[in-house]
Design a protein around this motif. Sequence first.
Motif, PDB file in Angstrom:
ATOM      1  N   VAL A   1      43.909 -31.247  -0.902  1.00  0.00           N
ATOM      2  CA  VAL A   1      42.781 -32.111  -1.257  1.00  0.00           C
ATOM      3  C   VAL A   1      43.274 -33.331  -2.036  1.00  0.00           C
ATOM      4  CG1 VAL A   1      41.154 -30.169  -1.359  1.00  0.00           C
ATOM      5  CG2 VAL A   1      42.347 -30.881  -3.422  1.00  0.00           C
ATOM      6  N   ALA A   2      42.404 -34.318  -2.165  1.00  0.00           N
ATOM      7  CA  ALA A   2      42.728 -35.516  -2.937  1.00  0.00           C
ATOM      8  C   ALA A   2      42.532 -35.288  -4.438  1.00  0.00           C
ATOM      9  CB  ALA A   2      41.866 -36.687  -2.473  1.00  0.00           C
ATOM     10  N   ASP A   3      41.577 -34.447  -4.831  1.00  0.00           N
ATOM     11  CA  ASP A   3      41.261 -34.221  -6.250  1.00  0.00           C
ATOM     12  C   ASP A   3      41.253 -32.713  -6.515  1.00  0.00           C
ATOM     13  OD1 ASP A   3      39.893 -33.801  -8.734  1.00  0.00           O
ATOM     14  OD2 ASP A   3      38.886 -35.746  -8.510  1.00  0.00           O
ATOM     15  N   VAL A   4      42.339 -32.213  -7.090  1.00  0.00           N
ATOM     16  CA  VAL A   4      42.516 -30.766  -7.267  1.00  0.00           C
ATOM     17  C   VAL A   4      41.455 -30.164  -8.185  1.00  0.00           C
ATOM     18  CG1 VAL A   4      44.064 -28.992  -8.187  1.00  0.00           C
ATOM     19  CG2 VAL A   4      44.980 -30.813  -6.736  1.00  0.00           C
ATOM     20  N   GLU A   5      41.215 -30.752  -9.337  1.00  0.00           N
ATOM     21  CA  GLU A   5      40.250 -30.171 -10.284  1.00  0.00           C
ATOM     22  C   GLU A   5      38.842 -30.140  -9.694  1.00  0.00           C
ATOM     23  OE1 GLU A   5      38.591 -28.149 -13.214  1.00  0.00           O
ATOM     24  OE2 GLU A   5      40.746 -28.444 -13.003  1.00  0.00           O
ATOM     25  N   LEU A   6      38.442 -31.224  -9.058  1.00  0.00           N
ATOM     26  CA  LEU A   6      37.121 -31.268  -8.425  1.00  0.00           C
ATOM     27  C   LEU A   6      37.018 -30.196  -7.337  1.00  0.00           C
ATOM     28  CD1 LEU A   6      34.407 -32.786  -8.300  1.00  0.00           C
ATOM     29  CD2 LEU A   6      35.462 -34.323  -6.633  1.00  0.00           C
ATOM     30  N   ALA A   7      38.065 -30.044  -6.551  1.00  0.00           N
ATOM     31  CA  ALA A   7      38.065 -29.042  -5.478  1.00  0.00           C
ATOM     32  C   ALA A   7      38.054 -27.623  -6.036  1.00  0.00           C
ATOM     33  CB  ALA A   7      39.276 -29.239  -4.564  1.00  0.00           C
ATOM     34  N   LEU A   8      38.773 -27.358  -7.121  1.00  0.00           N
ATOM     35  CA  LEU A   8      38.734 -26.029  -7.741  1.00  0.00           C
ATOM     36  C   LEU A   8      37.308 -25.682  -8.136  1.00  0.00           C
ATOM     37  CD1 LEU A   8      41.948 -26.031  -9.946  1.00  0.00           C
ATOM     38  CD2 LEU A   8      41.366 -24.289  -8.244  1.00  0.00           C
ATOM     39  N   ARG A   9      36.617 -26.627  -8.758  1.00  0.00           N
ATOM     40  CA  ARG A   9      35.225 -26.381  -9.167  1.00  0.00           C
ATOM     41  C   ARG A   9      34.322 -26.191  -7.947  1.00  0.00           C
ATOM     42  NH1 ARG A   9      36.356 -30.685 -12.892  1.00  0.00           N
ATOM     43  NH2 ARG A   9      34.956 -32.027 -11.726  1.00  0.00           N
ATOM     44  N   TRP A  10      34.519 -27.001  -6.896  1.00  0.00           N
ATOM     45  CA  TRP A  10      33.690 -26.885  -5.694  1.00  0.00           C
ATOM     46  C   TRP A  10      33.882 -25.528  -5.032  1.00  0.00           C
ATOM     47  CZ3 TRP A  10      33.817 -26.061  -0.449  1.00  0.00           C
ATOM     48  CH2 TRP A  10      32.686 -26.443   0.269  1.00  0.00           C
TER      49      TRP A  10
ATOM     50  N   VAL B   1      45.839 -27.597  -3.736  1.00  0.00           N
ATOM     51  CA  VAL B   1      46.991 -28.440  -4.063  1.00  0.00           C
ATOM     52  C   VAL B   1      46.752 -29.868  -3.585  1.00  0.00           C
ATOM     53  CG1 VAL B   1      48.587 -26.482  -3.971  1.00  0.00           C
ATOM     54  CG2 VAL B   1      48.200 -27.842  -1.916  1.00  0.00           C
ATOM     55  N   PRO B   2      47.499 -30.823  -4.183  1.00  0.00           N
ATOM     56  CA  PRO B   2      47.319 -32.215  -3.757  1.00  0.00           C
ATOM     57  C   PRO B   2      47.802 -32.450  -2.325  1.00  0.00           C
ATOM     58  CG  PRO B   2      48.543 -32.085  -5.840  1.00  0.00           C
ATOM     59  CD  PRO B   2      48.428 -30.696  -5.299  1.00  0.00           C
ATOM     60  N   GLN B   3      47.025 -33.211  -1.578  1.00  0.00           N
ATOM     61  CA  GLN B   3      47.491 -33.643  -0.265  1.00  0.00           C
ATOM     62  C   GLN B   3      48.651 -34.606  -0.487  1.00  0.00           C
ATOM     63  OE1 GLN B   3      43.663 -35.368   0.782  1.00  0.00           O
ATOM     64  NE2 GLN B   3      44.598 -37.382   0.911  1.00  0.00           N
ATOM     65  N   ASP B   4      49.525 -34.718   0.489  1.00  0.00           N
ATOM     66  CA  ASP B   4      50.652 -35.637   0.363  1.00  0.00           C
ATOM     67  C   ASP B   4      51.011 -36.200   1.728  1.00  0.00           C
ATOM     68  OD1 ASP B   4      52.147 -33.622   1.676  1.00  0.00           O
ATOM     69  OD2 ASP B   4      53.012 -32.881  -0.186  1.00  0.00           O
ATOM     70  N   GLU B   5      52.152 -36.861   1.829  1.00  0.00           N
ATOM     71  CA  GLU B   5      52.531 -37.482   3.100  1.00  0.00           C
ATOM     72  C   GLU B   5      52.866 -36.459   4.180  1.00  0.00           C
ATOM     73  OE1 GLU B   5      55.951 -36.811   0.529  1.00  0.00           O
ATOM     74  OE2 GLU B   5      54.171 -38.022   0.178  1.00  0.00           O
ATOM     75  N   LYS B   6      53.191 -35.230   3.806  1.00  0.00           N
ATOM     76  CA  LYS B   6      53.504 -34.199   4.801  1.00  0.00           C
ATOM     77  C   LYS B   6      52.276 -33.419   5.248  1.00  0.00           C
ATOM     78  CE  LYS B   6      58.353 -33.379   3.998  1.00  0.00           C
ATOM     79  NZ  LYS B   6      59.383 -32.369   3.837  1.00  0.00           N
ATOM     80  N   VAL B   7      51.374 -33.120   4.322  1.00  0.00           N
ATOM     81  CA  VAL B   7      50.169 -32.348   4.654  1.00  0.00           C
ATOM     82  C   VAL B   7      48.963 -33.038   4.015  1.00  0.00           C
ATOM     83  CG1 VAL B   7      48.994 -30.126   4.536  1.00  0.00           C
ATOM     84  CG2 VAL B   7      51.488 -30.193   4.717  1.00  0.00           C
ATOM     85  N   GLY B   8      48.104 -33.569   4.862  1.00  0.00           N
ATOM     86  CA  GLY B   8      46.891 -34.218   4.375  1.00  0.00           C
ATOM     87  C   GLY B   8      45.718 -33.261   4.381  1.00  0.00           C
ATOM     88  N   ALA B   9      44.607 -33.716   3.856  1.00  0.00           N
ATOM     89  CA  ALA B   9      43.368 -32.940   3.903  1.00  0.00           C
ATOM     90  C   ALA B   9      42.723 -33.153   5.270  1.00  0.00           C
ATOM     91  CB  ALA B   9      42.424 -33.380   2.797  1.00  0.00           C
ATOM     92  N   GLY B  10      41.954 -32.185   5.724  1.00  0.00           N
ATOM     93  CA  GLY B  10      41.209 -32.377   6.953  1.00  0.00           C
ATOM     94  C   GLY B  10      41.358 -31.235   7.935  1.00  0.00           C
TER      95      GLY B  10
ATOM     96  N   GLN C   1      32.252 -23.059  11.491  1.00  0.00           N
ATOM     97  CA  GLN C   1      33.178 -23.754  10.615  1.00  0.00           C
ATOM     98  C   GLN C   1      32.401 -24.801   9.845  1.00  0.00           C
ATOM     99  OE1 GLN C   1      36.430 -25.367  12.904  1.00  0.00           O
ATOM    100  NE2 GLN C   1      36.967 -23.373  13.741  1.00  0.00           N
ATOM    101  N   VAL C   2      32.696 -24.882   8.550  1.00  0.00           N
ATOM    102  CA  VAL C   2      32.072 -25.860   7.661  1.00  0.00           C
ATOM    103  C   VAL C   2      33.188 -26.684   7.038  1.00  0.00           C
ATOM    104  CG1 VAL C   2      30.669 -26.153   5.572  1.00  0.00           C
ATOM    105  CG2 VAL C   2      30.149 -24.290   7.163  1.00  0.00           C
ATOM    106  N   GLN C   3      33.001 -27.999   7.001  1.00  0.00           N
ATOM    107  CA  GLN C   3      33.991 -28.845   6.339  1.00  0.00           C
ATOM    108  C   GLN C   3      33.639 -29.002   4.876  1.00  0.00           C
ATOM    109  OE1 GLN C   3      34.115 -32.383   8.942  1.00  0.00           O
ATOM    110  NE2 GLN C   3      36.288 -31.916   9.161  1.00  0.00           N
ATOM    111  N   ASP C   4      34.667 -28.844   4.015  1.00  0.00           N
ATOM    112  CA  ASP C   4      34.481 -29.115   2.591  1.00  0.00           C
ATOM    113  C   ASP C   4      34.430 -30.635   2.394  1.00  0.00           C
ATOM    114  OD1 ASP C   4      37.107 -30.155   2.469  1.00  0.00           O
ATOM    115  OD2 ASP C   4      37.932 -28.394   1.467  1.00  0.00           O
ATOM    116  N   PRO C   5      34.167 -31.122   1.175  1.00  0.00           N
ATOM    117  CA  PRO C   5      34.084 -32.569   0.961  1.00  0.00           C
ATOM    118  C   PRO C   5      35.376 -33.334   1.273  1.00  0.00           C
ATOM    119  CG  PRO C   5      32.970 -31.417  -0.813  1.00  0.00           C
ATOM    120  CD  PRO C   5      33.689 -30.368   0.003  1.00  0.00           C
ATOM    121  N   TRP C   6      36.502 -32.640   1.457  1.00  0.00           N
ATOM    122  CA  TRP C   6      37.792 -33.277   1.757  1.00  0.00           C
ATOM    123  C   TRP C   6      38.138 -33.179   3.236  1.00  0.00           C
ATOM    124  CZ3 TRP C   6      36.386 -30.233  -2.172  1.00  0.00           C
ATOM    125  CH2 TRP C   6      36.283 -30.865  -3.414  1.00  0.00           C
ATOM    126  N   GLY C   7      37.244 -32.585   4.045  1.00  0.00           N
ATOM    127  CA  GLY C   7      37.451 -32.485   5.476  1.00  0.00           C
ATOM    128  C   GLY C   7      38.120 -31.215   5.956  1.00  0.00           C
TER     129      GLY C   7
END
Length: 125
Positions: free
Chosen positions: A12-21, A52-61, A103-109
């Motif tokens: 995900v792009a925002d780890v803390e926000l995603a943990l709470r979600w 975990v944070p998305q990065d250049e190797k593994v993005g969200a989605g 399947q449901v997408q979370d706010p990060w895809g």
Amino acid sequence: MPSPIAAVMIHVADVELALRWYQRALPEAERVSIGSPAFECLSLHGVLLEIVPQDEKVGAGAFGSVVYWRVDDFDAALLRLQSLGGTLYRGPLRIEDSQCMCQVQDPWGNCIGLRGPSAERGPAA
């Protein structure tokens, strides 16, 4: 017997926000700290959800594998995820024994699979 699945890693792009979600989306999940230095994640029935944070190797989605969570009430679980900002991505599909899956997408895809009994949708055709 413990699950053969040790962990599910969610990028995900925002780890803390995603943990709470995810803690709201999966109310039985408990927030835990592991390792040194401490790594915050969620534990659900012995499976770690490592946000975990998305990065250049593994993005969200929605790029590949989807983990399906067994739920006691498919309709309630789907509504809960949608009320938290999740978006229906695939399904619902009626399957055997009055069960449904989707399947449901979370706010990060990222996709979350749900599978369980559905009173509203009736038995499979």
